[in-house]
Write an enzyme that holds these catalytic residues in place. Structure first.
Site, PDB file in Angstrom:
ATOM      1  N   TYR A  64       3.158  -2.003  -8.652  1.00 47.69           N
ATOM      2  CA  TYR A  64       1.813  -1.439  -8.587  1.00 47.69           C
ATOM      3  C   TYR A  64       1.070  -1.581  -9.916  1.00 47.69           C
ATOM      4  CZ  TYR A  64       2.515   1.030  -4.121  1.00 47.69           C
ATOM      5  OH  TYR A  64       2.713   1.359  -2.806  1.00 47.69           O
ATOM      6  N   ASP A  74      17.113  -2.973   2.029  1.00 47.14           N
ATOM      7  CA  ASP A  74      16.939  -3.433   3.418  1.00 47.14           C
ATOM      8  C   ASP A  74      17.865  -2.672   4.369  1.00 47.14           C
ATOM      9  OD1 ASP A  74      19.033  -4.742   2.131  1.00 47.14           O
ATOM     10  OD2 ASP A  74      18.542  -6.738   2.901  1.00 47.14           O
TER      11      ASP A  74
END
Ligand code: NAD
Ligand code: IPM
Ligand code: MN
Length: 330
Positions: free
Chosen positions: A117, A196
């Protein structure tokens, strides 16, 4: 005197913020509302006006609903930049996102002011567009302290989530967390997981998860997954805290443009965020508990359409205030 800066924002933001304001009023907490997000861009050309930032910095806590306008998506100046700017300006690096339901009690501790970010981003002359994931050791250490401390307080375990099989920054993340676990928090059971497969664990075995420590982008995604398995985004609250100064208390959800203006948004996430404000910033844990209990009873009594009910946003607020009125702690 205690003062709360309320940033209603865009879309359903003002609708759910209105219910939180009723609660602040009922508790006698002083507050003021300020321009922020897409509406501020349209009126003043910036998502985070100076006046808004100054009031937030001087406040005892910021209650933020949601920002985002479809017509500004992908534009050079976007509402979301105001949100990132405010988080950075207030130094709120620790974002606590609880997700609870029958038999499930997890707490995602998301790093909030680093990673993809905030790393270098741009476009090179050869036409390549890039975002960079960057972390320093102190940035990882301070969020890891939060994760370990929270796990210790709960008498629970900590799972640190990374992508160490691919990402360079995850090697730093895993090294630092492993080292701190061994040296400073040997009493806190620590596990590591790859992001994941951990997303799958949240869906398939959420009851096995306790405190989760993760970086900014993974935490953003995993907290929506955690919300989905515990009743949806209408319920998910968060607190964003730094080492000092005001925290930001905001639902996990966004401005939900598809349902904005209909008066049917679920204000539970906003009200639970208000409870986190009471507990973390205002030293009113009793009121926080009373508000959480009132939200729980309103969920049973007056569910909104996202939960299969027919209550409006205001009906839900009415139900909460009715219970609060009866609550002996107020
Ligand atoms: P969203 O969270 O706004 O909505 C996702 C889904 O959840 C939609 O179906 C929506 O109707 C539903 N939903 C969300 N909150 C709800 C509530 N309180 N009650 C009932 N239903 C609710 O995510 P999105 O649609 O991907 O994003 C819309 C905008 O919000 C984008 O501009 C995005 O950048 C912004 N956003 C802002 C914040 C924030 O301000 N903190 C957080 C997330 C997204
Ligand atoms: C959230 C939101 C924000 C984020 C956006 C709107 C910048 O999705 O608070 O989860 O990605 O942090
Ligand atoms: Mn998000």
């Amino acid at each position: 005197m205690t003062h709360i800066a309320v940033l209603p924002g865009d879309g359903i933001g003002p609708e759910v913020a209105a219910q939180a304001i009723r609660v602040l009023d009922a508790l006698g907490i002083d507050h003021s509302e300020h321009a922020f997000g897409g509406n501020a861009i349209l009126a003043q050309g910036t998502p985070l006006p100076d006046e808004t930032l100054v009031v937030c910095q001087a406040s005892d806590g910021v209650l933020l609903a949601a920002v985002g306008l479809p017509e500004l998506e992908g534009k050079p100046i976007r509402p979301e930049q105001g949100l990132l700017g405010l988080r950075k300006a207030l130094g709120v690096y620790a974002n606590l996102r609880p997700a609870q339901a029958e038999g499930i009690d997890m707490l995602i501790v998301r790093e909030l002011v680093g990673g993809l970010y905030f790393g270098a981003k741009g476009t090179r002359e050869d036409g390549t567009w890039f975002d960079t994931c960057e972390y320093t050791r102190p940035e990882v250490e301070r969020i890891a302290v939060r994760g370990f401390e929270l796990a210790r307080e709960r008498g629970g375990k900590l799972t640190s989530v990374d992508k160490v099989n691919v990402m360079h920054t995850s090697r730093l993340w895993r090294d630092v967390v492993t080292e701190m676990g061994a040296e400073r928090y040997p009493d806190v059971p620590l596990a590591h997981a790859l992001v994941d497969s951990f997303a799958m664990t949240i869906v398939q075995a959420p009851e096995t998860i306790d405190v989760v420590l993760t970086e900014n982008t993974f935490g953003d995604i995993l907290s929506d997954v955690a919300a989905a398995v515990t009743g949806g985004l209408g319920l998910a609250a968060s607190a964003s805290l730094g080492d000092e100064g005001p925290g930001i208390f905001e639902p996990v959800h966004g401005s939900a443009p598809q349902i904005a203006g209909q008066g049917i948004a679920n204000p539970a996430a906003m009200l639970r965020s208000t409870a986190m404000l009471l507990a973390h910033s205002l030293g009113r844990p009793g009121d926080a508990e009373a508000l959480d209990a009132a939200v729980t009873s309103a969920l049973a009594e007056s569910p909104t359409p996202d939960l299969g009910g027919t209550a409006t946003t205001a009906d839900f607020g009415d139900a909460v205030l009715r219970v609060l009125d009866r609550s002996p702690s107020l």
